[in-house]
Design a protein around this motif. Structure first.
Motif, mmCIF file in Angstrom:
data_model
loop_
_atom_site.group_PDB
_atom_site.id
_atom_site.type_symbol
_atom_site.label_atom_id
_atom_site.label_comp_id
_atom_site.label_asym_id
_atom_site.label_seq_id
_atom_site.Cartn_x
_atom_site.Cartn_y
_atom_site.Cartn_z
ATOM 1 N N MET A 227 33.501 38.800 35.438
ATOM 2 C CA MET A 227 32.166 38.541 36.289
ATOM 3 C C MET A 227 31.315 37.196 36.124
ATOM 4 S SD MET A 227 31.942 41.698 37.200
ATOM 5 C CE MET A 227 30.217 42.424 37.619
ATOM 6 N N GLY A 228 31.805 36.291 35.231
ATOM 7 C CA GLY A 228 31.119 35.128 34.936
ATOM 8 C C GLY A 228 30.935 34.284 36.069
ATOM 9 N N HIS A 229 31.812 33.571 36.694
ATOM 10 C CA HIS A 229 31.574 32.555 37.676
ATOM 11 C C HIS A 229 30.727 33.303 38.726
ATOM 12 C CE1 HIS A 229 34.293 29.837 35.934
ATOM 13 N NE2 HIS A 229 35.205 30.703 35.957
ATOM 14 N N ALA A 230 31.020 34.423 39.283
ATOM 15 C CA ALA A 230 30.273 35.214 40.357
ATOM 16 C C ALA A 230 28.778 35.356 39.890
ATOM 17 C CB ALA A 230 30.912 36.526 40.790
ATOM 18 N N ILE A 231 28.515 35.685 38.744
ATOM 19 C CA ILE A 231 27.234 36.230 38.261
ATOM 20 C C ILE A 231 26.287 34.829 38.465
ATOM 21 C CG2 ILE A 231 27.317 36.426 36.000
ATOM 22 C CD1 ILE A 231 25.034 38.439 38.282
ATOM 23 N N ARG A 232 26.926 33.756 37.818
ATOM 24 C CA ARG A 232 26.199 32.608 37.757
ATOM 25 C C ARG A 232 25.867 32.023 38.964
ATOM 26 N NH1 ARG A 232 28.544 28.821 32.803
ATOM 27 N NH2 ARG A 232 27.471 27.275 34.290
ATOM 28 N N TRP A 233 26.992 32.087 39.984
ATOM 29 C CA TRP A 233 26.648 31.718 41.470
ATOM 30 C C TRP A 233 25.311 32.533 42.240
ATOM 31 C CZ3 TRP A 233 27.069 33.654 46.474
ATOM 32 C CH2 TRP A 233 26.987 32.767 47.550
ATOM 33 N N LEU A 234 25.383 33.878 41.868
ATOM 34 C CA LEU A 234 24.436 34.516 42.696
ATOM 35 C C LEU A 234 23.125 34.247 41.913
ATOM 36 C CD1 LEU A 234 26.495 37.964 42.675
ATOM 37 C CD2 LEU A 234 25.667 36.658 44.809
ATOM 38 N N CYS A 235 23.004 33.882 40.532
ATOM 39 C CA CYS A 235 21.957 33.920 40.021
ATOM 40 C C CYS A 235 21.484 32.297 40.258
ATOM 41 C CB CYS A 235 21.888 33.850 38.376
ATOM 42 S SG CYS A 235 22.053 35.404 37.997
ATOM 43 N N SER A 236 22.162 31.447 40.911
ATOM 44 C CA SER A 236 21.949 30.016 41.079
ATOM 45 C C SER A 236 21.200 29.990 42.607
ATOM 46 C CB SER A 236 23.024 29.098 41.137
ATOM 47 O OG SER A 236 23.910 29.161 42.202
ATOM 48 N N SER A 237 20.461 28.598 42.781
ATOM 49 C CA SER A 237 19.975 28.307 43.971
ATOM 50 C C SER A 237 21.141 28.135 45.151
ATOM 51 C CB SER A 237 19.239 26.978 43.951
ATOM 52 O OG SER A 237 20.090 25.823 43.721
ATOM 53 N N ALA A 238 22.396 27.999 44.811
ATOM 54 C CA ALA A 238 23.300 27.839 45.694
ATOM 55 C C ALA A 238 23.524 29.069 46.730
ATOM 56 C CB ALA A 238 24.781 27.506 45.095
ATOM 57 N N SER A 239 22.992 30.197 45.918
ATOM 58 C CA SER A 239 23.256 31.549 46.981
ATOM 59 C C SER A 239 22.045 31.686 47.796
ATOM 60 C CB SER A 239 23.510 32.631 45.897
ATOM 61 O OG SER A 239 22.566 33.100 44.942
ATOM 62 N N ALA A 240 20.794 31.120 47.526
ATOM 63 C CA ALA A 240 19.690 31.327 47.999
ATOM 64 C C ALA A 240 19.856 31.377 49.578
ATOM 65 C CB ALA A 240 18.648 30.343 47.835
ATOM 66 N N GLY A 241 19.401 32.398 50.493
ATOM 67 C CA GLY A 241 19.457 32.400 51.876
ATOM 68 C C GLY A 241 20.436 33.403 52.468
ATOM 69 N N ARG A 242 21.438 33.696 51.431
ATOM 70 C CA ARG A 242 22.392 34.587 51.795
ATOM 71 C C ARG A 242 22.113 35.945 51.052
ATOM 72 N NH1 ARG A 242 27.324 31.405 52.491
ATOM 73 N NH2 ARG A 242 27.039 29.077 51.780
ATOM 74 N N THR A 243 22.569 36.938 51.963
ATOM 75 C CA THR A 243 21.945 38.381 51.388
ATOM 76 C C THR A 243 22.828 39.244 52.054
ATOM 77 O OG1 THR A 243 20.270 39.852 51.426
ATOM 78 C CG2 THR A 243 20.512 38.995 53.478
ATOM 79 N N ASP A 244 22.898 40.331 51.495
ATOM 80 C CA ASP A 244 23.871 41.638 51.598
ATOM 81 C C ASP A 244 25.197 41.417 51.346
ATOM 82 O OD1 ASP A 244 23.857 44.193 52.260
ATOM 83 O OD2 ASP A 244 23.906 44.132 54.292
ATOM 84 N N LEU A 245 25.634 40.301 50.406
ATOM 85 C CA LEU A 245 26.893 40.191 50.163
ATOM 86 C C LEU A 245 27.595 41.288 49.325
ATOM 87 C CD1 LEU A 245 26.749 36.377 49.400
ATOM 88 C CD2 LEU A 245 27.255 37.260 51.747
ATOM 89 N N ARG A 246 28.746 41.264 49.489
ATOM 90 C CA ARG A 246 29.709 42.238 48.564
ATOM 91 C C ARG A 246 30.631 41.189 48.007
ATOM 92 N NH1 ARG A 246 30.632 47.725 47.673
ATOM 93 N NH2 ARG A 246 32.666 48.083 46.759
ATOM 94 N N VAL A 247 30.324 41.054 46.763
ATOM 95 C CA VAL A 247 31.219 40.087 45.996
ATOM 96 C C VAL A 247 32.029 40.646 45.088
ATOM 97 C CG1 VAL A 247 31.261 37.905 44.287
ATOM 98 C CG2 VAL A 247 29.386 38.341 46.193
ATOM 99 N N VAL A 248 33.273 40.167 45.185
ATOM 100 C CA VAL A 248 34.361 40.598 44.213
ATOM 101 C C VAL A 248 34.711 39.821 43.070
ATOM 102 C CG1 VAL A 248 36.741 41.629 44.003
ATOM 103 C CG2 VAL A 248 35.470 42.505 45.933
ATOM 104 N N ALA A 249 34.119 39.880 42.074
ATOM 105 C CA ALA A 249 34.228 39.084 40.933
ATOM 106 C C ALA A 249 35.692 38.513 40.699
ATOM 107 C CB ALA A 249 33.598 39.456 39.404
ATOM 108 N N ARG A 250 36.714 39.123 40.836
ATOM 109 C CA ARG A 250 38.141 38.976 40.437
ATOM 110 C C ARG A 250 38.552 37.865 41.365
ATOM 111 N NH1 ARG A 250 42.118 43.269 41.572
ATOM 112 N NH2 ARG A 250 41.363 42.797 43.789
ATOM 113 N N ASP A 251 38.019 37.953 42.878
ATOM 114 C CA ASP A 251 38.607 37.015 43.691
ATOM 115 C C ASP A 251 37.422 36.080 44.364
ATOM 116 O OD1 ASP A 251 40.986 38.542 43.605
ATOM 117 O OD2 ASP A 251 40.028 40.030 45.149
ATOM 118 N N PHE A 252 36.522 35.904 43.639
ATOM 119 C CA PHE A 252 35.547 35.166 43.725
ATOM 120 C C PHE A 252 35.848 33.460 43.980
ATOM 121 C CE2 PHE A 252 31.409 32.734 42.859
ATOM 122 C CZ PHE A 252 30.683 32.780 43.989
ATOM 123 N N VAL A 253 35.237 32.689 45.117
ATOM 124 C CA VAL A 253 35.185 31.556 45.218
ATOM 125 C C VAL A 253 33.979 31.026 45.779
ATOM 126 C CG1 VAL A 253 36.448 29.556 46.468
ATOM 127 C CG2 VAL A 253 37.775 31.159 45.412
#
Length: 261
Positions: A227-253
């Motif tokens: 879960m690490g990479h995905a949750i850090r991205w979702l908590c960061s400013s880089a994800s701001a402005g995107r919403t309603d994503l369904r993020v699969v941590a295993r495949d996350f880029v």
């Protein structure tokens, strides 16, 4: 993964169910990125011990508090304590939940039909996994709306598991939280508050796995660190402005990321 996408220094995170399993994996990831985290558990002493250990690992900091997500008063007290501790909440991670072990300890090797589930077991699981997500989000989000920014991450599972034989009521509970997450995102459109679903992408090594799972099956389980990479991205400013994503941590880029992992 580029540093910009995962920089969570100073981000204030409330993460429910953070003393073990996926929750603890996410706590470690965001604390390692410099975030301030309030993690919750039903046992206050355990939550405090976990928080002290993770703070020592740094560079971020963690605080542990008691919260029963099934109880409105406990949620209100916990959210107030989190705000007081961090000065506000930038990200809510709804993770607290219970699994099939609570209604059938051998759910993988001896699945039972829905009509053998006790009403008490059904009610408690739904109260934790569904009502709990609602109550905590309801307590946190108004301040985010007032501030014009914030993120809610609702932890989920694969859609196949929601319909799997013998998975009453766990599967339906996660189908409900999936639908609720999409409604939250729609209700919050235009407010600056983003809502996402995050799932590991497979069965994980957590306390939800039954003790009698065959050893050959255990070899295919994902570690909570997935879960690490995905949750850090979702908590960061880089994800701001995107919403309603369904993020699969295993495949996350991260979107647009071309840097080496």
């Amino acid at each position: 993964m580029g540093a910009r996408e995962t920089d969570v220094s100073g981000v204030r995170v409330l993460l429910t169910g953070g003393t073990s399993g996926l929750g603890l994996g996410m706590v470690r990831a965001v604390v390692a990125g410099g975030a301030s985290v309030v993690l919750t558990g039903r046992d206050a002493n355990r939550a405090r011990r976990v928080a002290e250990r993770e703070t020592a690992a740094g560079p971020g900091a963690a605080t542990g508090i008691a919260m029963d997500v099934r109880d409105e008063a406990s949620v209100a007290d916990g959210v107030a304590a989190a705000r007081a501790s961090m000065g506000g909440i930038d990200v809510l991670v709804n993770n607290a939940g219970i699994g099939m072990r609570t209604v059938n300890p051998r759910f993988l090797t001896e699945p039972r039909p829905f009509y053998e589930v006790t009403p008490a077991g059904f009610t408690d699981l739904m109260a934790t996994n569904v009502t709990g997500y609602f109550l905590v989000a309801r307590a946190v989000v108004p301040d985010m709306v007032a501030a014009g920014r914030g993120t809610v991450v609702n932890v989920s599972i694969n859609e196949e598991t929601m319909r799997r034989r013998g998975f009453m009521p766990y599967g339906p509970s996660r189908a409900a939280t999936d639908a609720m997450s999409h409604v939250m995102a729609a209700d919050l459109a235009g407010t600056g508050v983003d809502v996402h679903l995050l799932l590991p992408g497979g069965a994980t090594v957590t306390g939800m796995i039954p003790d009698d799972l065959p050893e050959e099956a255990r070899g295919g389980l994902l570690e909570p660190t997935v879960m690490g990479h995905a949750i850090r991205w979702l908590c960061s400013s880089a994800s701001a402005g995107r919403t309603d994503l369904r993020v699969v941590a295993r495949d996350f880029v991260p979107p647009g990321d071309t840097s080496p992992a």
